[in-house]
Write an enzyme that holds these catalytic residues in place. Structure first.
Site, PDB file in Angstrom:
ATOM      1  N   ASP A   1      -3.504  -3.832  -2.243  1.00  0.00           N
ATOM      2  CA  ASP A   1      -3.617  -2.616  -1.435  1.00  0.00           C
ATOM      3  C   ASP A   1      -3.488  -1.429  -2.378  1.00  0.00           C
ATOM      4  O   ASP A   1      -2.477  -1.302  -3.079  1.00  0.00           O
ATOM      5  CB  ASP A   1      -2.501  -2.562  -0.384  1.00  0.00           C
ATOM      6  CG  ASP A   1      -2.675  -3.644   0.688  1.00  0.00           C
ATOM      7  OD1 ASP A   1      -3.805  -4.145   0.852  1.00  0.00           O
ATOM      8  OD2 ASP A   1      -1.678  -3.979   1.355  1.00  0.00           O
TER       9      ASP A   1
ATOM     10  N   ASP B   1      -6.116 -10.370  12.382  1.00  0.00           N
ATOM     11  CA  ASP B   1      -4.667 -10.259  12.248  1.00  0.00           C
ATOM     12  C   ASP B   1      -4.004 -11.170  13.264  1.00  0.00           C
ATOM     13  O   ASP B   1      -4.354 -11.161  14.443  1.00  0.00           O
ATOM     14  CB  ASP B   1      -4.210  -8.810  12.491  1.00  0.00           C
ATOM     15  CG  ASP B   1      -4.531  -7.926  11.304  1.00  0.00           C
ATOM     16  OD1 ASP B   1      -4.896  -8.475  10.238  1.00  0.00           O
ATOM     17  OD2 ASP B   1      -4.433  -6.695  11.433  1.00  0.00           O
TER      18      ASP B   1
END
Lengths: 203, 251
Positions: free
Chosen positions: B130, B11
């Site tokens: 997701d 990330d």
């Protein structure tokens, strides 16, 4: 000087960086003159076959490429850049390939357990140990692939390596001064860097 | 034969790696290039960088970062986060990313999948999904898992495949962060619905989880973050384990 042909089909930084790693002098270019004056040329490329051919035409690069190869100067096509050497492709709707090598480009068939694109690390099964690109590269070395189409040359003698993805497809082509690789040497860590180093060291 | 891929995910916020990276010998754990280099040495098969700031002001610095990574790392990597249109995609690919991962915008504007795969080749268009269990199916969420949309994840994956996506990055929101293993049922359902490779994500906590995922779902790759960042396992340990179980991996 190695000309890396930048015709707007994807990234060329990593190819250039890898070559410079071995002290090679490179020029990233879409100028036909640069191709003519270089002693080696690389045609990289990701994307669609038709788009690539129309960019080569639009940017007036085809004659320079043909001339480079006719003069027996060393040439390397990477991925789509290799496929363009052949006569035509199942991917193409309107364009023929450069036709420098006889044969065509085929799509992988959809079969259970074999997702398309063929994406990831797979092995080189070496067919011609004398291929200068493969110097010091052991059989079954892993390289990185990312493609849905593969070259099928008419002359089987120019197949330097194949790779197994349900079928044995051609992963390295070699005819005289012309080399083509279906994988991405610039993304294949040590094995790929070795292959590029061999290319740099070719006379 | 084609090996199964192990993919660490990083990330990125303001061009720095966030969510602790704990390697010995790392001078700057926030430097994406340095972290990428460690994973390259460990024979990671690919890397995924997710820009979690993804604001307009940050696009330019992200592009610079991608350039720097591409010039130093000779392995494939995917960049995702905040991609809105094909100009964003072109910029990232030209900077040296091999693939881009599109999530929210793919849902909002499915034409982007078709347009960009035609332009850049489907092999570089990853659609990230997701998904969260909902009654008898899985619901799709966008905006970093904040907003549910009226889409079934398996159907959406199939649709993305038809529209030209080259790969699916499938994250189970139920399993993400739990270390209870990948969502095998979700992954299997998606793998069977599509003809493109599927990367399973969310839930890796033990070596067995990777094996279970590959052996039971047909996924092409497993993605993990904290497991690798905190050195609970190295990539080599995962691959040694998988090889011992007969899974084909690159070593």
């Amino acid at each position: 000087m190695i000309a890396i042909i930048d015709y707007g089909m994807g990234n060329i930084h990593s190819v250039q960086k890898a070559l410079e790693h071995f002290g090679a002098k490179t020029v990233v270019t879409n100028n036909p003159k640069d191709i003519e004056t270089s002693d080696k040329a690389i045609l990289p490329g990701v994307g669609a076959f038709d788009d690539a051919m129309s960019e080569l035409k639009k940017q007036k690069l085809i004659a320079a490429l043909n001339k480079h190869i006719r003069q027996k100067k060393t040439f390397l096509g990477i991925c789509l850049g290799m496929q363009l050497l052949l006569q035509n492709s199942e991917e193409a709707n309107k364009s023929d390939g450069l036709g420098i090598l006889e044969g065509e480009v085929r799509r992988f068939l959809d079969r259970k357990g074999f997702a398309v694109p063929h994406m990831g690390w797979n092995q080189l099964k070496i067919k011609n140990k004398n291929c200068p690109l493969l110097k010091d590269t052991p059989d079954n070395s892993y390289v990185y692939f990312c493609h849905s189409y593969y070259p099928q040359p008419k002359d089987k003698n120019i197949i330097a390596a194949v790779t197994d993805y349900g079928v044995d497809f051609t992963s390295i082509l070699w005819q005289d001064n012309i080399y083509g690789v279906q994988f991405h040497p610039e993304k294949s860590q040590q094995t790929g860097l070795k292959i590029l180093e061999n290319f740099v060291n070719l006379c | 034969m084609l090996t199964k891929r192990i993919i660490p995910c990083l990330d990125i916020k303001d061009n720095r790696v966030v969510k602790g990276i704990k390697f010995l010998g790392l001078r700057d754990a926030g430097d994406p290039v340095e972290v990428a280099r460690i994973y390259e040495e460990q024979l990671a098969d690919e890397l995924v960088f997710l820009d979690i700031t993804a604001s307009y002001e940050n696009r330019k610095t992200l592009v610079n970062l991608v350039e720097e990574i591409a010039q130093n790392i000779f392995m494939p990597f995917t960049v995702g986060g905040g991609i809105r249109d094909s100009n964003d995609i072109r910029e990232l690919l030209n900077a040296g990313a091999d693939k881009v991962s599109i999530n929210t915008q793919a849902v909002k504007c499915p034409d982007l999948i078709t347009e960009s795969s035609r332009k850049f080749g489907s092999q570089c268009i990853v659609v990230a999904i997701d998904a969260k269990k909902e009654n008898d199916g899985w619901q799709v969420y966008i905006n970093g898992g904040r907003t549910p949309v009226d889409l079934n994840a398996v159907e959406w994956a199939k649709k993305a495949n038809e529209l030209g996506a080259g790969e699916i990055l499938l994250t189970s929101m139920d399993y993400d962060g739990t270390k209870d293993g990948y969502d095998l049922e979700l992954t299997k359902n998606v793998v069977e619905a599509v003809s493109i490779p599927v990367i399973a994500s969310g839930g890796a906590g033990k070596l067995e989880h990777f094996y279970d995922c590959f052996s039971q779902t047909g996924a092409s790759a497993c993605l993990a973050a904290s497991l690798f960042h905190y050195q609970e396992y190295t990539i080599k340990q995962v691959k040694d384990f998988l090889k011992g179980k007969g899974v084909s991996v690159r070593q």
